[in-house]
Motif scaffolding. Structure first.
Motif, short mmCIF file in Angstrom:
data_model
loop_
_atom_site.label_atom_id
_atom_site.label_comp_id
_atom_site.label_asym_id
_atom_site.label_seq_id
_atom_site.Cartn_x
_atom_site.Cartn_y
_atom_site.Cartn_z
N TYR A 202 -33.38 -14.43 2.15
CA TYR A 202 -33.42 -15.85 2.51
C TYR A 202 -33.86 -16.70 1.32
O TYR A 202 -33.25 -17.74 1.03
N MET A 203 -34.91 -16.26 0.62
CA MET A 203 -35.41 -17.05 -0.50
C MET A 203 -34.37 -17.16 -1.61
O MET A 203 -34.26 -18.19 -2.28
N GLY A 204 -33.58 -16.10 -1.78
CA GLY A 204 -32.51 -16.14 -2.78
C GLY A 204 -31.48 -17.21 -2.46
O GLY A 204 -31.07 -17.98 -3.34
N ARG A 205 -31.06 -17.27 -1.20
CA ARG A 205 -30.07 -18.29 -0.79
C ARG A 205 -30.66 -19.70 -0.91
O ARG A 205 -29.99 -20.64 -1.31
N TYR A 206 -31.94 -19.81 -0.53
CA TYR A 206 -32.61 -21.11 -0.61
C TYR A 206 -32.67 -21.60 -2.06
O TYR A 206 -32.39 -22.77 -2.35
N LEU A 207 -32.99 -20.70 -2.98
CA LEU A 207 -33.06 -21.05 -4.40
C LEU A 207 -31.68 -21.41 -4.96
O LEU A 207 -31.56 -22.32 -5.78
N GLU A 208 -30.66 -20.70 -4.51
CA GLU A 208 -29.30 -21.03 -4.96
C GLU A 208 -28.93 -22.46 -4.61
O GLU A 208 -28.33 -23.19 -5.41
N ASN A 209 -29.30 -22.89 -3.40
CA ASN A 209 -29.02 -24.27 -2.98
C ASN A 209 -29.80 -25.28 -3.82
O ASN A 209 -29.27 -26.34 -4.18
N LEU A 210 -31.06 -24.94 -4.14
CA LEU A 210 -31.86 -25.85 -4.95
C LEU A 210 -31.31 -25.97 -6.37
O LEU A 210 -31.31 -27.06 -6.95
N VAL A 211 -30.86 -24.86 -6.93
CA VAL A 211 -30.26 -24.90 -8.27
C VAL A 211 -29.01 -25.77 -8.26
O VAL A 211 -28.79 -26.59 -9.17
N GLU A 212 -28.20 -25.63 -7.22
CA GLU A 212 -26.99 -26.45 -7.10
C GLU A 212 -27.34 -27.94 -7.02
O GLU A 212 -26.70 -28.78 -7.66
N ASN A 213 -28.39 -28.26 -6.25
CA ASN A 213 -28.83 -29.65 -6.15
C ASN A 213 -29.32 -30.18 -7.49
O ASN A 213 -29.11 -31.35 -7.84
N TYR A 214 -29.98 -29.32 -8.26
CA TYR A 214 -30.47 -29.72 -9.58
C TYR A 214 -29.30 -30.02 -10.52
O TYR A 214 -29.30 -31.03 -11.24
N LEU A 215 -28.30 -29.16 -10.49
CA LEU A 215 -27.15 -29.34 -11.38
C LEU A 215 -26.34 -30.57 -11.01
O LEU A 215 -25.75 -31.23 -11.88
N GLN A 216 -26.30 -30.91 -9.71
CA GLN A 216 -25.51 -32.05 -9.26
C GLN A 216 -26.29 -33.37 -9.31
O GLN A 216 -25.73 -34.41 -9.67
N ARG A 217 -27.59 -33.30 -8.93
CA ARG A 217 -28.35 -34.55 -8.78
C ARG A 217 -29.65 -34.57 -9.58
O ARG A 217 -30.42 -35.51 -9.46
#
Length: 348
Positions: A202-217
């Motif tokens: 779960y933490m891995g998927r959660y971190l993947e989403n946060l990284v994507e948000n960082y790269l986009q916004r």
């Protein structure tokens, strides 16, 4: 005449669906009065009552369709907490309810969520009664979990023979239960069974989403890895049962820490845990220093031996590749151990 005037006055005030049945009952009372005098108004009222009953049935159908539409619009990744809140707000909207209670308890995932406007829920098991409209539904999902919802409305009045309402209650209950069960089983799959924290997957998927948000916004977040010092020695000296107790005790402190500071925490493997927060690294450093001190003070009192932790911190602004970001936090964690343990490291 005075009675009819009062009925007319009340009828003018019954405008919402939640009390539209009162209009029907008032017209029936008025019809009974006219029937005693053989007045032609009786037949007119009979037709008006039939129209109102048909309109009410259609409104019930509209409400059901509205609830179904809302459930379809719920995101698939909605949290259990938000889902329980949604159930409570839906009950309030549907029934103009003054008293609401919704509870989901699951010992397997450590879930206990309650939304309530009352101090106590009456009775045991399931209750359905009318005038005032009161429904309590209790579900034992399995031997580890239960789901209860209760609503009481003094505005929503129906008679005991209302098949429409019984169908309505059963329908929304099936919707509620189906959604809650699906989310509950998903939550169980996301939790570590020993500590009841989120697991590595779960933490891995959660971190993947946060990284994507960082790269986009450019949404900043920081991550820390925390490891129990000399944990192997604790297991070898006191046994794995005591070792598990230490893991659970640390997990409990991390859970409190996470809730207080809006940090998502999980077990990353063995005696290593992870925390992620949408904050700058310098803020995370201060929080982790407080956490390290609290762990030492609380757990060393709880057990007959000292328990300390080492912590490594990294920010996505330093490394936006997830593997490298975790590697950076891990590198700093082991630096903390090299420099004597029981400390926080956040630089190279």
């Amino acid at each position: 005449k005075n009675i009819l005037d009062i009925i007319k006055l009340l009828e003018e005030k019954t405008t919402s669906l939640s009390i539209s049945l009162s209009t029907i009952y008032l017209k029936k009372a008025e019809k009974n009065i006219y029937s005693k005098f053989g007045d032609v108004r009786e037949k007119i009222l009979e037709n008006e009552i039939a129209d109102l009953e048909f309109e009410f049935a259609e409104n019930i159908s509209d409400k059901i369709n509205s609830v179904v539409a809302k459930f379809k619009d719920l995101p698939s990744d909605i949290s259990l907490n938000l889902a329980v809140n949604f159930v409570a707000s839906t009950l309030a909207e549907m029934f103009n309810a003054s008293d609401i209670y919704v509870n989901l308890e699951d010992r397997k995932s450590g879930t206990d969520i309650t939304i309530s406007t009352i101090d106590d829920v009456p009775g045991e098991g399931t209750i359905v009664s009318f005038n005032p409209f009161t429904v309590k539904i209790f579900h034992e999902i399995d031997n580890l979990s239960s789901f209860t919802w209760f609503v009481k409305s003094r505005a929503f009045r129906m008679n005991d023979n209302s098949e429409a309402l019984n169908s309505y209650v059963n329908f929304i209950d099936e919707l509620f239960l189906g959604k809650i069960k699906a989310l509950l089983y998903k939550e169980r799959a996301n939790k570590d069974p020993l500590t009841l924290l989120y697991n590595r997957w779960y933490m891995g998927r959660y971190l993947e989403n946060l990284v994507e948000n960082y790269l986009q916004r450019n949404d900043i977040f920081s991550v820390f890895l925390i490891d129990i010092d000399h944990f192997k020695k604790i297991n070898d000296t006191y046994g794995h049962t005591v070792g598990d107790d230490v893991l659970r005790a640390l997990a409990s402190l991390l859970q409190e820490f996470g809730k207080a500071n809006q940090i998502t925490v999980g077990r990353f493997g063995g005696e290593e845990f992870i925390g992620v927060g949408t904050i700058q690294k310098d803020k995370m450093v201060l929080l982790c220093e407080d956490l390290r001190t609290k762990v030492q003070n609380v757990l060393s009192k709880k057990f007959d031996f000292g328990v300390t932790v080492s912590i490594g911190i990294a920010s996505v602004s330093e490394e936006s590749n997830l593997t490298n970001l975790l590697g950076l936090a891990d590198k700093r964690l082991y630096k903390a151990k090299e420099f004597g343990r029981n400390r926080v490291f956040w630089t190279d």
